[in-house]
Write a protein that holds these residues in place. Structure first.
Motif, mmCIF file in Angstrom:
data_model
loop_
_atom_site.group_PDB
_atom_site.id
_atom_site.type_symbol
_atom_site.label_atom_id
_atom_site.label_comp_id
_atom_site.label_asym_id
_atom_site.label_seq_id
_atom_site.Cartn_x
_atom_site.Cartn_y
_atom_site.Cartn_z
ATOM 1 N N ILE A 25 12.043 -48.931 -47.239
ATOM 2 C CA ILE A 25 11.552 -47.550 -47.219
ATOM 3 C C ILE A 25 10.506 -47.326 -48.318
ATOM 4 O O ILE A 25 9.507 -46.642 -48.117
ATOM 5 C CB ILE A 25 12.741 -46.568 -47.344
ATOM 6 N N THR A 26 10.741 -47.948 -49.472
ATOM 7 C CA THR A 26 9.765 -47.822 -50.560
ATOM 8 C C THR A 26 8.420 -48.423 -50.120
ATOM 9 O O THR A 26 7.352 -47.809 -50.311
ATOM 10 C CB THR A 26 10.282 -48.519 -51.840
ATOM 11 N N ALA A 27 8.468 -49.589 -49.489
ATOM 12 C CA ALA A 27 7.230 -50.234 -49.032
ATOM 13 C C ALA A 27 6.541 -49.375 -47.970
ATOM 14 O O ALA A 27 5.310 -49.236 -47.960
ATOM 15 C CB ALA A 27 7.539 -51.622 -48.476
ATOM 16 N N ALA A 28 7.325 -48.757 -47.090
ATOM 17 C CA ALA A 28 6.740 -47.915 -46.032
ATOM 18 C C ALA A 28 6.033 -46.701 -46.648
ATOM 19 O O ALA A 28 4.956 -46.303 -46.201
ATOM 20 C CB ALA A 28 7.827 -47.467 -45.062
ATOM 21 N N GLY A 29 6.638 -46.113 -47.675
ATOM 22 C CA GLY A 29 6.006 -44.980 -48.361
ATOM 23 C C GLY A 29 4.698 -45.393 -49.017
ATOM 24 O O GLY A 29 3.669 -44.716 -48.889
ATOM 25 N N HIS A 30 4.727 -46.527 -49.687
ATOM 26 C CA HIS A 30 3.513 -46.998 -50.363
ATOM 27 C C HIS A 30 2.408 -47.311 -49.353
ATOM 28 O O HIS A 30 1.228 -47.105 -49.629
ATOM 29 C CB HIS A 30 3.827 -48.225 -51.219
ATOM 30 N N ALA A 31 2.807 -47.799 -48.179
ATOM 31 C CA ALA A 31 1.807 -48.165 -47.164
ATOM 32 C C ALA A 31 0.983 -46.955 -46.701
ATOM 33 O O ALA A 31 -0.146 -47.115 -46.248
ATOM 34 C CB ALA A 31 2.488 -48.827 -45.967
ATOM 35 N N VAL A 32 1.553 -45.741 -46.804
ATOM 36 C CA VAL A 32 0.760 -44.560 -46.434
ATOM 37 C C VAL A 32 0.203 -43.852 -47.676
ATOM 38 O O VAL A 32 -0.291 -42.731 -47.592
ATOM 39 C CB VAL A 32 1.568 -43.552 -45.560
ATOM 40 N N GLY A 33 0.317 -44.514 -48.830
ATOM 41 C CA GLY A 33 -0.275 -43.956 -50.052
ATOM 42 C C GLY A 33 0.595 -42.919 -50.753
ATOM 43 O O GLY A 33 0.121 -42.159 -51.593
ATOM 44 N N SER A 34 1.881 -42.898 -50.393
ATOM 45 C CA SER A 34 2.792 -41.915 -51.004
ATOM 46 C C SER A 34 3.506 -42.509 -52.217
ATOM 47 O O SER A 34 3.612 -43.727 -52.353
ATOM 48 C CB SER A 34 3.831 -41.503 -49.958
ATOM 49 N N LYS A 35 4.007 -41.644 -53.068
ATOM 50 C CA LYS A 35 4.925 -42.080 -54.120
ATOM 51 C C LYS A 35 6.335 -42.096 -53.524
ATOM 52 O O LYS A 35 6.620 -41.347 -52.576
ATOM 53 C CB LYS A 35 4.902 -41.097 -55.298
ATOM 54 N N VAL A 36 7.187 -42.950 -54.102
ATOM 55 C CA VAL A 36 8.559 -43.020 -53.603
ATOM 56 C C VAL A 36 9.547 -42.968 -54.768
ATOM 57 O O VAL A 36 9.457 -43.774 -55.706
ATOM 58 C CB VAL A 36 8.786 -44.312 -52.794
ATOM 59 N N GLY A 37 10.449 -41.975 -54.702
ATOM 60 C CA GLY A 37 11.487 -41.852 -55.731
ATOM 61 C C GLY A 37 12.860 -41.821 -55.090
ATOM 62 O O GLY A 37 13.001 -41.509 -53.900
ATOM 63 N N TRP A 38 13.874 -42.149 -55.859
ATOM 64 C CA TRP A 38 15.246 -42.200 -55.327
ATOM 65 C C TRP A 38 16.207 -41.424 -56.212
ATOM 66 O O TRP A 38 16.171 -41.540 -57.436
ATOM 67 C CB TRP A 38 15.724 -43.662 -55.223
ATOM 68 N N ASP A 39 17.067 -40.650 -55.557
ATOM 69 C CA ASP A 39 18.193 -40.033 -56.256
ATOM 70 C C ASP A 39 19.354 -41.018 -56.144
ATOM 71 O O ASP A 39 19.846 -41.285 -55.046
ATOM 72 C CB ASP A 39 18.542 -38.692 -55.584
ATOM 73 N N LEU A 40 19.767 -41.558 -57.276
ATOM 74 C CA LEU A 40 20.767 -42.628 -57.255
ATOM 75 C C LEU A 40 22.135 -42.165 -57.749
ATOM 76 O O LEU A 40 22.930 -42.970 -58.254
ATOM 77 C CB LEU A 40 20.257 -43.822 -58.069
ATOM 78 N N ALA A 41 22.432 -40.873 -57.581
ATOM 79 C CA ALA A 41 23.712 -40.326 -58.037
ATOM 80 C C ALA A 41 24.897 -41.156 -57.540
ATOM 81 O O ALA A 41 25.819 -41.451 -58.292
ATOM 82 C CB ALA A 41 23.863 -38.879 -57.571
#
Ligand SMILES: *Cc1c(COP(=O)(O)O)cnc(C)c1O
Length: 425
Positions: free
Chosen positions: A204-220
């Protein structure tokens, strides 16, 4: 492995368990004079016995040294937060320079969005999951509004397919592609709090980067629970609370990961304070902000040492045991719990439905169980009989046998109490 639903078999599994002695390192509440079976380490982890000592040390340093404690305490306060970085780095798969501890989770996600969500009129959407943990929903909606957008135009929610209990990676990737160059940020819970599903963060992180987006995760629900490789997955940022699987105490400080590619940059926006200033010059009280060279640049206020002391105590246990050993036990105890549930289900002819993925790669410590045909009385019965779990409407109980302090005998006994609770009416 072939499991058996007997006390002797559970005892044998405990004997073979290399982590079994850690149960004594935690304090269990009692019900009817007996230590409880604790399934809610995904909500608030138990207190490590060593926590009090760490707090007492700070109290003593404060009494004996007062302000001098900043520099002369046994564990000096001015850089106390740095003690967490290397240890936490091992838990979440980040370099020590990429980790900092401060504030609380939702606050940190807001602060990180000040850096990682800078929408423009073209790229302004945030992708999150439907029915995200409420705090995340409020946070994301308030962020887009803060930047002058409406929720309807700027928040895109990934949906589960009809009749399914968890998200499909392919659907998430498709949604990201669909939003494309309008996508400013993908921000999702790495482990879903309701179903216990572990998302494929790397893909999912790679998919976000592929469209030029930033990717963050809530790891609670991920930190201290599952294997994480935030640096290798090239995650931009992440944050987690420490009071769930990390056993740091109620409302305790949150950890943050900020990818090293953002360190030392002057082109990013950030909300700043004196604890992020070059630490050697912090007390010179200079007018211009000179950021620390790493994730500590995002620090704002001086650290709440008393609160953080139990977190450090707990983290040292994580360091001693290591995530691989915890995960090994986790897989076995969760599989045993799953087996027990199926056995009891057969015995009482109920219809439990485990809505957590059955594949080990897609789940961590938590099993969420739909108790079809059972009501809140069953939950009350469990609580009155020393099984601490939680209830989510309509009738889901979440069971998280934290590998640090739950035993295989706990799983067996839970099965017996569950059976008695169902047969009683
Ligand atoms: C527990 C949890 C929180 C809690 O946020 P706080 O700011 O620590 O109160 C936030 N998000 C998720 C996904 C959670 O599971």
């Amino acid at each position: 492995m072939r499991f058996e639903n007997t006390k002797e078999f559970a005892e044998q599994l405990d004997k073979e368990d290399k982590l079994s002695s850690y149960k004594n390192e935690f304090i269990f509440p009692k019900v009817n004079g007996k230590e409880v079976i604790y399934f809610t380490g995904n909500s608030l982890g138990l207190q490590p016995r060593s926590a009090k000592k760490y707090v007492d040390e700070v109290m003593e340093d404060w009494a004996n040294l007062a302000v001098e404690g900043h520099f002369y305490a046994d564990k000096p306060w001015w850089d106390y937060h740095e003690r967490f970085s290397a240890k936490l780095g091992k838990v979440v798969g980040g370099k020590p320079s990429e980790i900092t501890v401060m504030n609380t989770l939702t606050v940190n996600l807001h602060l990180l969005m000040a850096t990682f969500y800078s929408p423009t009129s073209k790229r302004f959407k945030i992708i999150c999951e439907e029915k995200a943990f409420p705090s995340d929903q409020y946070m994301i909606t308030s962020q887009v509004k803060f930047h002058g957008f409406t929720e309807e135009e700027a928040v895109v929610k990934i949906e589960k397919r009809k009749g399914e209990h968890y998200f499909r990676t392919e659907d998430i990737v498709t949604k990201i592609k669909e939003v494309g160059d309008e996508c400013a940020l993908v921000l999702i819970g790495g482990v879903n709090y309701y179903s216990g599903q572990v998302l494929d963060m790397k893909t999912i992180t790679a998919a976000g980067h592929a469209v030029g987006s930033k990717v963050g995760w809530d790891l609670a629900h991920a930190a201290g629970n599952i294997e994480l490789n935030l640096h290798d997955w090239e995650v931009d940022f992440a944050a987690w609370c420490s009071y769930k699987y990390m056993n740091s105490g109620p409302g305790n400080a949150s950890g943050c990961f900020i990818n090293e590619k953002y360190h030392g940059r002057t082109d990013l926006s950030r909300l700043e304070g004196w604890w992020g200033h070059n630490k050697e010059r912090r007390f010179l009280m200079e007018p211009e902000f000179q950021p620390e060279p790493d994730a500590n640049a995002w620090q704002i206020s001086n650290a709440p040492i008393l609160a953080m002391a139990p977190y450090l105590a707990s983290l040292e246990m994580f360091e001693n045991v290591g995530m691989p050993a915890l995960i090994e036990k986790r897989n076995k105890i969760v599989a045993y719990l799953e087996f027990i549930l199926h056995e009891i289900d057969k015995e009482v002819d109920a219809s439990f439905e485990i809505i957590t993925p059955s594949n080990q790669k897609e789940r961590g410590t938590q099993l969420s169980v739909f108790l079809h045909g059972e009501g809140k009385e069953l939950f009350n019965y469990l609580m009155e009989n020393g099984v601490i779990t939680d209830w989510r409407e309509p009738n889901v109980i979440r069971l998280a046998p934290a590998p640090f302090y739950c035993s295989f005998q706990d799983m067996y006994e839970f099965g017996q109490i569950l059976k008695a609770g169902i047969l009683k009416d």
